[in-house]
Design an enzyme around this catalytic site. Sequence first.
Site, short mmCIF file in Angstrom:
data_model
loop_
_atom_site.label_atom_id
_atom_site.label_comp_id
_atom_site.label_asym_id
_atom_site.label_seq_id
_atom_site.Cartn_x
_atom_site.Cartn_y
_atom_site.Cartn_z
N SER A 37 0.94 -1.14 0.08
CA SER A 37 -0.03 0.01 -0.06
C SER A 37 0.70 1.38 -0.12
O SER A 37 1.79 1.40 -0.86
CB SER A 37 -1.02 -0.09 1.13
OG SER A 37 -1.80 1.14 1.07
N THR A 38 0.80 2.13 0.86
CA THR A 38 1.57 3.46 1.36
C THR A 38 2.93 3.09 0.95
O THR A 38 3.57 2.32 1.48
CB THR A 38 1.33 3.96 2.53
OG1 THR A 38 -0.01 4.02 2.85
CG2 THR A 38 1.95 5.30 2.33
N ASP A 48 -4.32 -4.75 6.61
CA ASP A 48 -4.44 -5.70 5.30
C ASP A 48 -3.52 -6.82 4.98
O ASP A 48 -2.50 -6.36 4.83
CB ASP A 48 -4.85 -4.81 4.15
CG ASP A 48 -5.58 -5.51 2.97
OD1 ASP A 48 -6.16 -6.64 3.03
OD2 ASP A 48 -5.21 -5.47 1.83
N HIS A 50 -3.01 -1.17 -2.95
CA HIS A 50 -4.12 -0.29 -2.82
C HIS A 50 -4.12 1.09 -4.01
O HIS A 50 -3.36 1.73 -3.66
CB HIS A 50 -4.22 0.27 -1.37
CG HIS A 50 -4.36 -0.72 -0.34
ND1 HIS A 50 -3.84 -0.81 0.95
CD2 HIS A 50 -4.83 -2.08 -0.54
CE1 HIS A 50 -4.31 -2.09 1.44
NE2 HIS A 50 -4.81 -2.81 0.58
N MET A 100 -0.13 1.42 5.35
CA MET A 100 -1.00 1.38 6.72
C MET A 100 -1.67 0.35 6.95
O MET A 100 -2.32 -0.40 6.07
CB MET A 100 -1.60 2.73 6.50
CG MET A 100 -0.76 3.98 6.75
SD MET A 100 -1.71 5.42 6.34
CE MET A 100 -2.02 5.44 4.81
#
Length: 346
Positions: free
Chosen positions: A169-170, A292, A196, A289
């Site tokens: 993600s991030t 998940d 994401h 973050m």
Amino acid sequence: MYKVLVVDDSAFMRQLIKSFLDSTGKFVVTVAQTPLIALDRIRKFKFDVITIDYEMPYMNGVELIKKIKEITDTKILMISAYTRPGAYTTFEALSAGAFDYILKPSSEEELEEFKYELIKKLTAVCEECKKENTSKVHKLPAAIGGKILLEDSIVERVRLARVIGIGISTGGPPVLEKMFRSLKEDFPIPILVVQHMPPNFTKPFADRLATIASKCIKEASDMEEIKVGCIYIAKGGYHLAVEEINGKLYTRVLDLEKIRSHKPSADILFSSIAEACGKASVGIVMTGMGSDGSGGILEMRKKGALTIAQDEKSCVVFGMPKAAIEKGAIELVLSPDQIVELLNRV
């Protein structure tokens, strides 16, 4: 209190972002209406994070990011347009040094989502930067250092995998660009990636990766036979899963409910890999973050799959790897370079 610089030529957006951040009591906000004013303030003051719009006078957001990176290593959040051209610009910004992006609201209905994402991302990256470097949770003795890559048994487990799943993600896009560019040309094992991202962004992202890495990289489509050496990117707004049919593996693109606010969700991907491939698979959870992927990759480990988490030092945000480690789902903790080194030995 975290110090934030908001750079935007729109008085409305400057005030909107400032009011949202002021409401938390966590941030001290300074604003700049042009890149030139922003650069002057960055030279004079220290900020924890900077938000930048793309369309501005004198220079665009990507050019400003490059200028800022010459002065400071302060984290930068890009405010992006929710369009396909906006997607390409966003990836340029991430490549130039932005840690993440957030979509600019295009209607009143989107304001609450914008506020939530803005506060969440700025808080997470500020907390990450302030943390002490003496984390305890990721120090798995068997996983520390490059020596683990010399173990033939680990390489053999990767070699026998039918598929590799990545949840990220991030901070993910630049990491994936570097990893896939460094992956050897004839790497045989198919890779499925949940990054994401919103719907308009995943196709341009897959196209960009394919160009940069000169490999078979595509946005996943439903019921596509998973081919040797191909990399499949989950479609924004849909879940990606793996299904075995008559001994062959296929991608499944599923329009189901969000999982922990994510769609696509790494948990869905990892769970489906555990079911379809069992121990003949590899799961990798990387920077991001939240948590998940932690549940799904635990299922993979219970089935005997090799499970890997990105190390804290190289993560923009250690949330996802940390959550998986704390669940006991992870066997190895490696840097992205070590992960590529391991894969390239196959």
